[in-house]
Design an enzyme around this catalytic site. Structure first.
Site, PDB file in Angstrom:
ATOM      1  N   VAL A   1       1.082  -1.199  -0.051  1.00 41.91           N
ATOM      2  CA  VAL A   1       0.054   0.103   0.045  1.00 41.91           C
ATOM      3  C   VAL A   1       1.060   1.301   0.029  1.00 41.91           C
ATOM      4  CG1 VAL A   1      -1.931   1.258   1.275  1.00 41.91           C
ATOM      5  CG2 VAL A   1      -1.715  -1.413   1.250  1.00 41.91           C
ATOM      6  N   CYS A   2       0.712   2.178  -0.929  1.00 41.11           N
ATOM      7  CA  CYS A   2       1.759   3.339  -1.102  1.00 41.11           C
ATOM      8  C   CYS A   2       1.200   4.148   0.132  1.00 41.11           C
ATOM      9  CB  CYS A   2       1.094   4.277  -2.087  1.00 41.11           C
ATOM     10  SG  CYS A   2       1.922   5.802  -2.252  1.00 41.11           S
ATOM     11  N   ILE A   3       2.592   4.373   1.082  1.00 39.85           N
ATOM     12  CA  ILE A   3       2.568   4.910   2.330  1.00 39.85           C
ATOM     13  C   ILE A   3       1.971   6.376   2.264  1.00 39.85           C
ATOM     14  CG2 ILE A   3       5.029   5.524   2.368  1.00 39.85           C
ATOM     15  CD1 ILE A   3       4.864   4.720   5.302  1.00 39.85           C
TER      16      ILE A   3
END
Lengths: 126, 132
Positions: free
Chosen positions: B77-79
């Site tokens: 998941v893109c932080i």
């Protein structure tokens, strides 16, 4: 770029289809472009449809409490992202000239767009 | 063939994540490899453990977890996108002074570099819910 990097490099084509500021799309796309550059992957940007409006000069995103997309576009050359194409039909539709856009871009017709998509290894659309 | 899937849309508002899940199942059944599923933009909501749908509706976080456990998948998941939208693991919750975390089991937060690295290593990269 070292020969090793060249061997493993993929050609990325990032396609933008939406105007700036109405959504986060333009910024999210540029974030991918800058990350590709950090990984030393060659990046091409292609603006289709209303996406060409991202390239208008003298934008004032601050009036909308947003960051000016022009500022990020100006930094693209520093990241070696200079291969930038715009849909010629979209330019005509919006009564724009490529020479009047914020950064240097090459206008392309639908055949050239097909070639661009075919020539690249990874095509990402936002 | 090695695949990477990128998901841009919320599972509540869009069909795209369900389509991606079905595509993932199909490619694994066909004997291909799924190198990574990368959740970007509103796609991070696929990893929201607090999403509470009706009992007769599918739950994408648990469906992804089940598939990930069966095939040892990498769900990233893109932080930056996740923090903005309030999807946090316990580390980020601590960093941003929040009282709870809600990143669903089986997912991990990491940077956009994971998308680019996965693209370099994969034969096919497919975007779901990219427009808009």
């Amino acid at each position: 770029m070292s020969p090793d990097n060249q061997a493993s490099a993929k050609r990325f084509l990032l396609i933008s289809t939406t105007p700036p500021y109405g959504s986060s799309a333009s910024k999210d796309q540029l974030d991918i472009a800058l990350t590709c550059s950090v990984f030393e992957q060659p990046v091409t940007l292609l603006f289709l449809g209303d996406g060409v409006l991202q390239l208008l000069p003298n934008q004032q995103g601050n009036l909308l409490r947003q960051k000016n997309v022009n500022a990020i576009q100006s930094s693209l050359a520093l990241y070696d992202i200079e291969s930038i194409y715009v849909d010629i039909d979209a330019l005509r539709y919006h009564d724009l000239e490529a020479s009047g856009l914020h950064i240097p871009c090459l206008p392309v017709d639908s055949h050239a767009i097909q070639r661009l998509i075919a020539e690249h290894d990874i095509v990402l659309t936002i | 063939m090695i695949y990477t899937l990128i998901i841009h849309a919320s599972p509540v508002q869009h069909q795209a994540p369900e389509t991606a899940l079905r595509f993932a199942r199909a490619l694994l059944e066909a004997g291909h490899t799924l190198h990574r599923v990368f959740f970007y933009r509103d796609g991070v909501f696929n990893a929201n453990d607090l999403a509470s749908g009706a009992a007769d509706e599918p739950s994408l976080p648990s469906d992804w977890l089940a598939l990930a456990q069966e095939h040892r998948l990498d769900l990233v998941v893109c932080i930056a996108a996740a923090i903005r939208r309030g999807v946090l693991d316990s580390n980020e919750a601590k960093r941003y002074d929040k009282h709870q975390s809600n990143l669903a089991q089986g997912f991990e937060l990491s940077g956009l570099g994971q998308l680019v690295e996965a693209s370099i290593l994969s034969d096919r990269v497919i975007t779901f819910g990219g427009r808009g």
